[in-house]
Design an enzyme around this catalytic site. Sequence first.
Site, short mmCIF file in Angstrom:
data_model
loop_
_atom_site.label_atom_id
_atom_site.label_comp_id
_atom_site.label_asym_id
_atom_site.label_seq_id
_atom_site.Cartn_x
_atom_site.Cartn_y
_atom_site.Cartn_z
N ASP A 300 0.86 -1.17 0.00
CA ASP A 300 0.00 0.00 0.00
C ASP A 300 0.90 1.24 0.00
O ASP A 300 2.13 1.15 0.16
CB ASP A 300 -0.98 0.00 1.19
CG ASP A 300 -2.19 0.90 0.90
OD1 ASP A 300 -2.13 1.72 -0.03
OD2 ASP A 300 -3.20 0.78 1.62
C1 BGC Z 1 -4.99 3.28 0.07
C2 BGC Z 1 -5.20 2.27 -1.03
C3 BGC Z 1 -5.04 2.92 -2.37
C4 BGC Z 1 -3.68 3.56 -2.45
C5 BGC Z 1 -3.40 4.22 -3.78
C6 BGC Z 1 -3.72 4.08 -0.12
O1 BGC Z 1 -3.68 5.17 0.74
O2 BGC Z 1 -4.95 2.61 1.31
O3 BGC Z 1 -6.46 1.68 -0.90
O4 BGC Z 1 -5.23 1.98 -3.39
O5 BGC Z 1 -3.58 4.55 -1.45
O6 BGC Z 1 -4.10 5.39 -3.93
#
Ligand code: BGC
Length: 795
Positions: A300
């Site tokens: 993530d």
């Molecule tokens: C979130 C994810 C997301 C990623 C990319 C993160 O902060 O937890 O769900 O896909 O950002 O934007």
Amino acid sequence: MTKLRNPAVSFAIFLLLYALLAVVPASAQGHPTPNSQLASKDVNSRVESLLKEMTLEERIGQMVQYSAGFATGPSASNLTYDELVAKGQVGSMLNVVGAERTNHYQHIAMEKSRLHIPILFGLDVIHGHRTTFPVPLAIAASWDPEAAETVARVGAQEARADGIAWVFSPMVDIARDPRWGRIIESNGEDPYLSSALARAWVKGYQQGDLSKPDSVAACVKHFAAYGAAIAGRDYNAADMSEITLRQVYLKPYHAAVDAGVATVMTSFNSINGVPATADLFTLTHILRKEWRFDGFVVSDWGAIAELKNHSIGDGPTVARKALLAGTDMDMEGDLYGTVIAAQVQSGKIPESVVDEAVRRILRVKFALGLFDHPYTVVGPAYTATPERRETARKVADETMVLLKNDPVEGVGELLPLSAKAKTVALIGPMADDAQDLLGAWTVAGNPKDVITLKAALGEQFGDKLLYAPGCGLLSGEDENALKSVTFAGSAKNSANEPVPDDGKMIAEAVETARKADVAIMALGEPTNWMEGEAASRAHLGFTGNQEKLLEAVVATGKPVILVVLAGRPLELKWAAEHVPAILEAWSPGIEAGPAIVDILFGAVNPSGKLPSSFPRAVGQEPLYYAQMPTGRPARGDLSRMPRDAAEKFVSRYMDEPNSALFPFGWGLSYTRFSYGEPTVDRAEVPVHEVVDDHNPVVTVSVDVRNTGSVAGTEVVQLYIRNTEASVEQPVRELKGFARVTLVPGETKRVTFPVGFDELNFYSADLKKTVEPTSYDIWVGGSSLAPAGTSLKIVE
Ligand code: BGC
């Protein structure tokens, strides 16, 4: 599990596992893998020949992902992406949207980088792309996997036309605590329902064939157990038994992997003391070994760098730990690209580990056809076509849950409202709020595409529609701040406006209600700050002064219909006691107004059912129907203080009943359904039959009849309870559901096949098993289904 978690031996075990599993892809070990495309000979031979050409830096470059757009977390740094791409040091980018912008970087990768490896562009396509559908929790309320598949399909087509070949969806974290803002992106509390939807989302995105020009690679997230954040506080630790992890939390991710999902995203939380992004147990042992996943794992956002905050080492150490655990790509953490090479050169990281991560990433790129078709045709700007709007409206129609529709003296049931025009007062800050009706987490969605409830009702009623916003979504300065900045910090226009006076606005709303025959109140919570990521709440009521507004309008004595617009179960206790009709409309997307009007006026009979229990009080959370039994189950009338020791020394609250205000599976219709006695076609089944043959062994049947006067769709739900298992089992578990449409007077027999998949559980030694036991079985229209039968599994 304990042994694998011992840091002293984990590296040795890792190497052993690697030798056994990872260096040789699961497919090449002679076992079938869930996605045959990623395992295909053609893909693998192209990967191997390319890998041979690549320098170590180029290989590591494939494992690096940067955001060259907006930020949803702390950003890596101000990097010059053109230069990094030209050097082959970026394998993937996120938040670059549109054919022109993606082509810009793709041309550099294809023309200037030495090996011409295409960039994989990823994006959060959460509930549609340009065409914004209801939020995922709402889609779960449809209990219609086909609806989820449709949303994914449209999202994939539009994303691909915008240069995006990879979407960070579906999120299938089991969410049992609405304090956690990300419940909005989930399928709710139940592993069975969430698994069915997970499969549908993946199918819609990937179509079983990544090479189709309008397929995108899906990314199931957040692995693992992110939804179990303690106290519902985002990014917090998760801590649970391995049985619960496997039996509840892991199930939907596994379903997505079985459906062939190409990628997996790690989660921010730790699980039982190990940060998920560096968890060898979940990322390699379970995901690769048990589930035979052949795609790649992305961290993530910044989650690898954030491992430092988990106190498991400095930058180089945490990057090594994440990679060795099985995280193949670093999203915006700026660590893999900077600290892995030196550790490979010094022998701290086996080169084969890097090679395997790169193989996994390249496999997805080849399977998507990016090497052969790297660019996106620049087309005319997207507009919401009537066909897509129609699809969005149909999906939204299915997601609406009628929570309450009690008769009002002298009027009868308020809903559906008569089409004969009365004077209607529309009140509430959500009524004309396009941004919040669109729902949280839309990158490409445009509030201008939203038909608000005010607009839709205005079309029907003209000047017979009276309108008053009544108050802001937040109060005082917070309301101004809400209007003036986005969650990403960028300024909007309305900064420095005078603080709205909610007292005056409420008085105006009361006057408006007095002039009308009926008041429709549109209340909820602001998506920008109060829903989605980093939006946990300690209180679950309406935000700002909305509850005051509701009470003031109800006090006029006019009949009130409450439309709730929120991405989480709110605490609706006062409303449930004082408002005769309540419709849960979630965040419905661009067709918000028309879909709500469809339901309010009965053009569409509501059929949604709750995917998540609605609490009476926040203190009940986490509240879910599949509770474990207790030796002291609650007795007596829980709405009052106990009258004796038998009522007192039980598992209960002193000041609130245990039950949900609106339980899982709940949802009313404008017709009535009656259920016959469910039956099983065999009362007893030998255990070996169930265990040896994973096909269904019995059929549960029930007759469902429409006893009302209009056609309607019922979500028929099957629940079971294993009453004598060697490990205690929940008091009820969903094991089947079907949407059934019936005209008035019609009866249909609904059947549910039941076998190992429905009956198994995890034993104390963590084996999926079925034992001689007996199961209670219920079939009905919610998790309160009364009618029951049973099934015996014998020696
Ligand atoms: C979130 C994810 C997301 C990623 C990319 C993160 O902060 O937890 O769900 O896909 O950002 O934007």
